[in-house]
Every structure is written in structure tokens, then in C-alpha cells.
Design a protein around this motif. Sequence first.
Motif, PDB file in Angstrom:
ATOM      1  N   GLN A  77       0.823  -1.203   0.000  1.00 26.48           N
ATOM      2  CA  GLN A  77       0.000   0.000   0.000  1.00 26.48           C
ATOM      3  C   GLN A  77       0.863   1.261   0.000  1.00 26.48           C
ATOM      4  O   GLN A  77       0.548   2.233  -0.682  1.00 26.48           O
ATOM      5  CB  GLN A  77      -0.939   0.000   1.207  1.00 26.48           C
ATOM      6  N   ILE A  78       1.949   1.217   0.735  1.00 26.45           N
ATOM      7  CA  ILE A  78       2.868   2.359   0.767  1.00 26.45           C
ATOM      8  C   ILE A  78       3.514   2.544  -0.597  1.00 26.45           C
ATOM      9  O   ILE A  78       3.637   3.669  -1.098  1.00 26.45           O
ATOM     10  CB  ILE A  78       3.938   2.171   1.866  1.00 26.45           C
ATOM     11  N   GLU A  79       3.912   1.446  -1.212  1.00 27.12           N
ATOM     12  CA  GLU A  79       4.503   1.501  -2.555  1.00 27.12           C
ATOM     13  C   GLU A  79       3.533   2.117  -3.562  1.00 27.12           C
ATOM     14  O   GLU A  79       3.931   2.876  -4.429  1.00 27.12           O
ATOM     15  CB  GLU A  79       4.938   0.113  -3.024  1.00 27.12           C
ATOM     16  N   ALA A  80       2.249   1.778  -3.438  1.00 24.89           N
ATOM     17  CA  ALA A  80       1.245   2.324  -4.347  1.00 24.89           C
ATOM     18  C   ALA A  80       1.138   3.839  -4.188  1.00 24.89           C
ATOM     19  O   ALA A  80       1.025   4.570  -5.178  1.00 24.89           O
ATOM     20  CB  ALA A  80      -0.108   1.668  -4.097  1.00 24.89           C
ATOM     21  N   ILE A  81       1.196   4.304  -2.967  1.00 20.91           N
ATOM     22  CA  ILE A  81       1.146   5.748  -2.730  1.00 20.91           C
ATOM     23  C   ILE A  81       2.422   6.399  -3.251  1.00 20.91           C
ATOM     24  O   ILE A  81       2.379   7.464  -3.871  1.00 20.91           O
ATOM     25  CB  ILE A  81       0.937   6.056  -1.236  1.00 20.91           C
ATOM     26  N   SER A  82       3.552   5.750  -3.033  1.00 24.02           N
ATOM     27  CA  SER A  82       4.825   6.272  -3.531  1.00 24.02           C
ATOM     28  C   SER A  82       4.790   6.425  -5.046  1.00 24.02           C
ATOM     29  O   SER A  82       5.242   7.424  -5.590  1.00 24.02           O
ATOM     30  CB  SER A  82       5.980   5.346  -3.140  1.00 24.02           C
TER      31      SER A  82
END
Length: 104
Positions: A77-82
Motif C-alpha cells: 500500500q505504501i509503494e502504491a502511494i509512492s
Amino acid sequence: MSLTTALKAQEKQSDLKNKRASYLSKQMSISLTSAYRLVEISDKYVESSNRIYHDSSLTSDQKVKRLQFLQQERNNQIEAISATEGKLDSKDKLAPLFGLPAKK
């Protein structure tokens, strides 16, 4: 607990979440929407990991597997936001905020 007290506590929690998102947005130069999503991811991760940790019906191995899965889900999920923000160097800037190892 009275209804008024419960409402005040909920309002205070919401205000704190908004302040955290605002701070994160300014510090990382990301949109307020993405910062709010990061705060929600963090809160959900902490709540879920605490629930798993305190679940006496699970064995240690089951807890480890569930926590690893939860951590991977959070990282995705963090990668998607990044990727959406584009301004973040992958998850490097987010690493200290979420206890992630920084890339070397």
C-alpha cells in the motif's frame, strides 16, 4: 461512558488524525490526500498487528505468518502511494515513519 464523552473522544481522535496527515503532507511534500491515506494505513497496521499479537488462539508460528502477511500488505500500500506521488524515492522517505528498513 456517556454519549457526549464518546463523541468528544471520537472528535479528538479525528482531529489528531487530520493533524498527523497535515504534518506528514508538509514534511514530505506530498498531497494531503496521500498523507491521510498513509496515516490510515499506519493506524490500521497498528490495530491489526495488536489484534494478532494478543490473539491467544493463534500459535507463535501462525502469529508470525499473519504479521508477515500484514507487513507485506502495508508495504504494498505504501509503494502504491509512492508510485502515485512520484515525488517519493520509493519508500525511502517513508521508511522511518513506518519502521521499514531504508534501502541501501
